[in-house]
Design a protein around this motif. Structure first.
Motif, PDB file in Angstrom:
ATOM      1  N   SER A  91     -12.769  93.528 -53.638  1.00 31.93           N
ATOM      2  CA  SER A  91     -12.910  94.850 -54.238  1.00 31.93           C
ATOM      3  C   SER A  91     -13.624  95.782 -53.273  1.00 31.93           C
ATOM      4  N   PRO A  92     -13.188  97.035 -53.202  1.00 33.35           N
ATOM      5  CA  PRO A  92     -13.900  97.999 -52.346  1.00 33.35           C
ATOM      6  C   PRO A  92     -15.338  98.192 -52.763  1.00 33.35           C
ATOM      7  N   LEU A  93     -15.660  97.950 -54.046  1.00 32.03           N
ATOM      8  CA  LEU A  93     -17.049  98.076 -54.472  1.00 32.03           C
ATOM      9  C   LEU A  93     -17.896  96.935 -53.966  1.00 32.03           C
ATOM     10  N   GLY A 185      -5.406 100.570 -50.093  1.00 32.87           N
ATOM     11  CA  GLY A 185      -4.378 100.718 -51.121  1.00 32.87           C
ATOM     12  C   GLY A 185      -4.951 100.925 -52.501  1.00 32.87           C
ATOM     13  N   TYR A 186      -6.250 101.341 -52.573  1.00 35.80           N
ATOM     14  CA  TYR A 186      -6.880 101.540 -53.880  1.00 35.80           C
ATOM     15  C   TYR A 186      -7.199 103.011 -54.102  1.00 35.80           C
ATOM     16  N   GLY A 187      -6.355 103.912 -53.593  1.00 39.45           N
ATOM     17  CA  GLY A 187      -6.542 105.329 -53.820  1.00 39.45           C
ATOM     18  C   GLY A 187      -5.848 105.767 -55.082  1.00 39.45           C
ATOM     19  N   GLU A 200      -8.877  95.573 -59.815  1.00 37.13           N
ATOM     20  CA  GLU A 200      -9.662  96.185 -58.760  1.00 37.13           C
ATOM     21  C   GLU A 200      -9.999  97.642 -59.090  1.00 37.13           C
ATOM     22  N   PRO A 201     -11.156  98.159 -58.588  1.00 34.79           N
ATOM     23  CA  PRO A 201     -11.507  99.580 -58.781  1.00 34.79           C
ATOM     24  C   PRO A 201     -10.726 100.457 -57.813  1.00 34.79           C
ATOM     25  N   PHE A 202     -10.503 101.705 -58.217  1.00 37.78           N
ATOM     26  CA  PHE A 202      -9.792 102.702 -57.435  1.00 37.78           C
ATOM     27  C   PHE A 202     -10.662 103.946 -57.312  1.00 37.78           C
ATOM     28  N   GLY A 203     -10.454 104.681 -56.231  1.00 42.76           N
ATOM     29  CA  GLY A 203     -11.277 105.873 -56.046  1.00 42.76           C
ATOM     30  C   GLY A 203     -10.577 106.928 -55.231  1.00 42.76           C
ATOM     31  N   TRP A 204     -10.882 108.207 -55.498  1.00 41.23           N
ATOM     32  CA  TRP A 204     -10.311 109.341 -54.761  1.00 41.23           C
ATOM     33  C   TRP A 204     -11.184 110.564 -55.002  1.00 41.23           C
ATOM     34  N   ILE A 205     -10.900 111.630 -54.257  1.00 40.14           N
ATOM     35  CA  ILE A 205     -11.632 112.887 -54.428  1.00 40.14           C
ATOM     36  C   ILE A 205     -11.000 113.687 -55.549  1.00 40.14           C
TER      37      ILE A 205
END
Length: 626
Positions: A91-93, A185-187, A200-205
């Motif tokens: 996970s990106p976190l 690939g989690y945008g 998985e967590p995802f994140g963007w602006i």
């Protein structure tokens, strides 16, 4: 991790509570700058990276010289730091964050939520509902300002909003935040492709579509932000900077104008002060010339009186010699006849009477001569005192009168301009303002002159005190040097006002037996030292010495006359010398003997330059001796 120490269950429970507080974020380990600090060492001021802080916690937890509570707290901190390492998940976190040095580009017209915000969705369960500080700590490399959990109807949604500030630096951090998720690939595109699913967590602006989207995230963005373009924000900051530069330029110009005005005022006041000083110099020069003329006239007048007295004295002497010659002639003719003898006797009597009268006249002339000299000296002193008083009074009256006349003249001008009909134009108002300013300058000039004189007096007193303290320090330093009492030295320490025992010893050897002379000399010296220290005895009189009024020894003082008659001139000279030294050199007026630097070669108090040279000489000699 084992929190027990010597099998104590209470310490195990305490370690578990500390670990829970660290895990929830109630006890912060990382500050806003992304640096770590030990929360249990109150005196610790150093910042760590994560690895160094882990080594610190392990070292304190294993130390034998630490208290049990500190060891348990640091063991819990070490466990928290180890468990926080994201090695077990993809996970990106939970993975280490590597910032892309080149954030992705964006279109000029793209709308973003401002202040810049990032959106995190589908967070792992260990972050949901927990302290937002853990998320802020995890994304510290992007320098977030705040982290908010998103709630819907009071319940956590598993989503979060990360604020990055309002400036362009925050915008670049937000883009780097989005780039970190998109690389894996989690945008936002990945979230939409997986149809809002997956572990998985995802994140963007946050952009315009997120701002306008229904739901808890859209409501939070509308409540806490606006839609703006990055170029618009950049243009606003550029405009603010331009306004700031323009404002500062105006202030610089105003300050420069003010400095020029101050320089002009300074030059005007300098010219005025120079003019005043030139006038003062001219007055002093005129005064000195008048004094010299009066002194010259006084000397000539005195010389004339003395010459006349000498002439009269010569005439008296000539007449006396003539009478003596005639008396001898009469004695030679005394044997001639009785009649002639009687005539001669009568002539002798008449001559004796004339001689007596001439002698009395000569004595009267001598007394008159002495009285004339005394009157001339007294008149001279009174005249100089009066001239000095008149000079000081004239200077004060002249300066005050001049300033008062200037002030009255300016006040009169103002009243005339104000009362003259038809003068309500702008030029008359300007003239009134100029006269008012000139009047204020004159008043300030009078105040400045008085304040300047007071400053000079205070500065002179301060300088005198500093010089006196420097002389005391020099005396103390010289007393510590070996060989400083060398009799052959021109500069040395002298006890001002201390009687010379040798003078009394010489007198007592003449008046007392040899065995008693030494004791009597000590007694006599001690007695007169006490007399000198008596403040009620003031054997001085004011007199003019070298054109200056000074205090000299009163020759008719009863005590000094008795001393001189009983013990002679040597003892009298020792006492008067001590009195004169104390009267001249004691700044406090006390008659207690005190040490002073003395120039024995010239018989005076040593100058500051001579003292410094002597101290340097002694210091060099001391170094050579060592």
């Amino acid at each position: 991790m084992d929190y027990t120490l010597d099998g104590d269950s209470e310490l195990e429970a305490y370690g578990s509570d500390t670990y829970a507080l660290l895990l929830s974020g109630d006890i912060e380990v990382m500050n806003d700058e992304g640096l770590y600090r030990c929360p249990f060492c109150s005196d610790e001021k150093d910042d760590y990276n994560k690895y160094d802080l882990l080594q610190h916690a392990l070292g304190v937890g294993a130390a034998h010289d630490q208290q049990v509570k500190e060891k348990v707290d640091h063991r819990a901190l070490a466990k928290h730091l180890k468990d926080d390492e994201p090695a077990k998940s993809h996970s990106p976190l939970l993975q280490p964050i590597v910032i892309d040095p080149q954030p992705p580009q964006h279109n000029r017209d793209d709308l973003f939520v401002w202040p810049w915000m990032g959106i995190i969705v589908n967070m792992p369960s260990e972050y949901v509902g927990k302290s937002a500080n853990r998320l802020k700590e995890h994304f510290s490399r992007f320098h977030p300002v705040k982290v908010h959990h998103v709630y819907s109807k009071g319940r956590p949604t598993g989503n979060a909003i990360v604020e990055f500030g309002k400036d362009l630096v925050g915008f670049r951090n937000a883009l780097a935040f989005e780039s970190q998720f998109e690389k894996e690939g989690y945008g936002k595109v990945g979230w939409q492709e997986k149809e809002h699913g997956g572990p998985e967590p995802f994140g963007w602006i946050a952009r315009a579509d997120d701002y306008n989207a229904p739901g808890a995230i859209g409501d939070f963005l509308i409540k806490n932000g606006d839609l703006k373009t990055a170029d618009g924000i950049e243009d606003e900051e550029t405009m603010k900077n331009n306004k700031l530069v323009a404002s500062l330029s105006c202030k610089v110009i105003e300050t420069d104008m003010h400095i020029r005005a101050l320089k002009s005022q300074y030059q005007e006041r300098t010219v005025s002060l120079k003019r005043m000083m030139e006038q003062r110099e001219q007055q002093l020069q005129s005064y000195n010339q008048e004094i010299q003329k009066m002194q010259q006239l006084s000397v000539e007048h005195t010389k004339t009186i003395v010459d006349e007295n000498k002439k009269l004295r010569l005439d008296l002497q000539y007449m006396t010699h003539e009478l003596d010659a005639r008396s001898k002639q009469i004695d030679e003719l005394a044997a001639q006849t009785d009649c002639d003898r009687r005539n001669l006797e009568l002539e002798k009597q008449r001559n004796a009477m004339k001689f007596s009268h001439l002698t009395l006249a000569e004595q009267e002339y001598q007394k008159a001569d002495e009285n004339v000299l005394k009157l001339v000296e007294q008149h001279k002193r009174e005249k100089e005192t009066a001239l000095n008083n008149i000079k000081k009074l004239n200077e004060k009256l002249h300066l005050t009168h001049k300033l008062q006349l200037d002030i009255k003249h300016l006040t009169g001008k103002l009243e005339v301009i104000k009362l003259t009909p038809g003068n309500e134009t702008s030029e008359s108002g300007k003239r009134i303002a100029e006269l008012t300013e000139e009047l204020r300058d004159k008043i300030e000039e009078m105040d400045y002159t008085e304040n300047y004189n007071q400053d000079l007096i205070v500065q002179e007193k301060k300088t005198a005190v500093e010089l006196q303290e420097a002389r005391k320090l020099a005396i103390d330093a010289i007393q510590r040097f070996p060989g400083q009492t060398n009799d052959q030295a021109d500069i040395g320490i002298k006890m001002i006002g201390e009687l010379d025992l040798k003078a009394f010893s010489n007198v007592c050897r003449q008046k007392f037996p040899k065995d008693d002379a030494e004791v009597e000399s000590v007694k006599l010296c001690s007695k007169w030292q006490n007399e000198i220290s008596n403040p009620n005895w003031h054997p001085f009189v004011a007199a003019m010495v070298s054109g200056k009024e000074s205090e000299v020894i009163r020759e008719d003082d009863k005590k000094l006359q008795e001393l001189k008659e009983e013990y002679g001139d040597e003892a009298y000279a020792a006492v008067t010398t001590a009195l004169t030294e104390l009267n001249e050199h004691s700044s406090s007026g006390s008659r207690v003997p005190f040490p002073e630097m003395w120039n024995y070669k010239e018989g005076r108090k040593a100058k500051t330059k001579e003292i410094v040279q002597h101290v340097i000489k002694l210091a060099k000699a001391s170094k050579k001796g060592r």
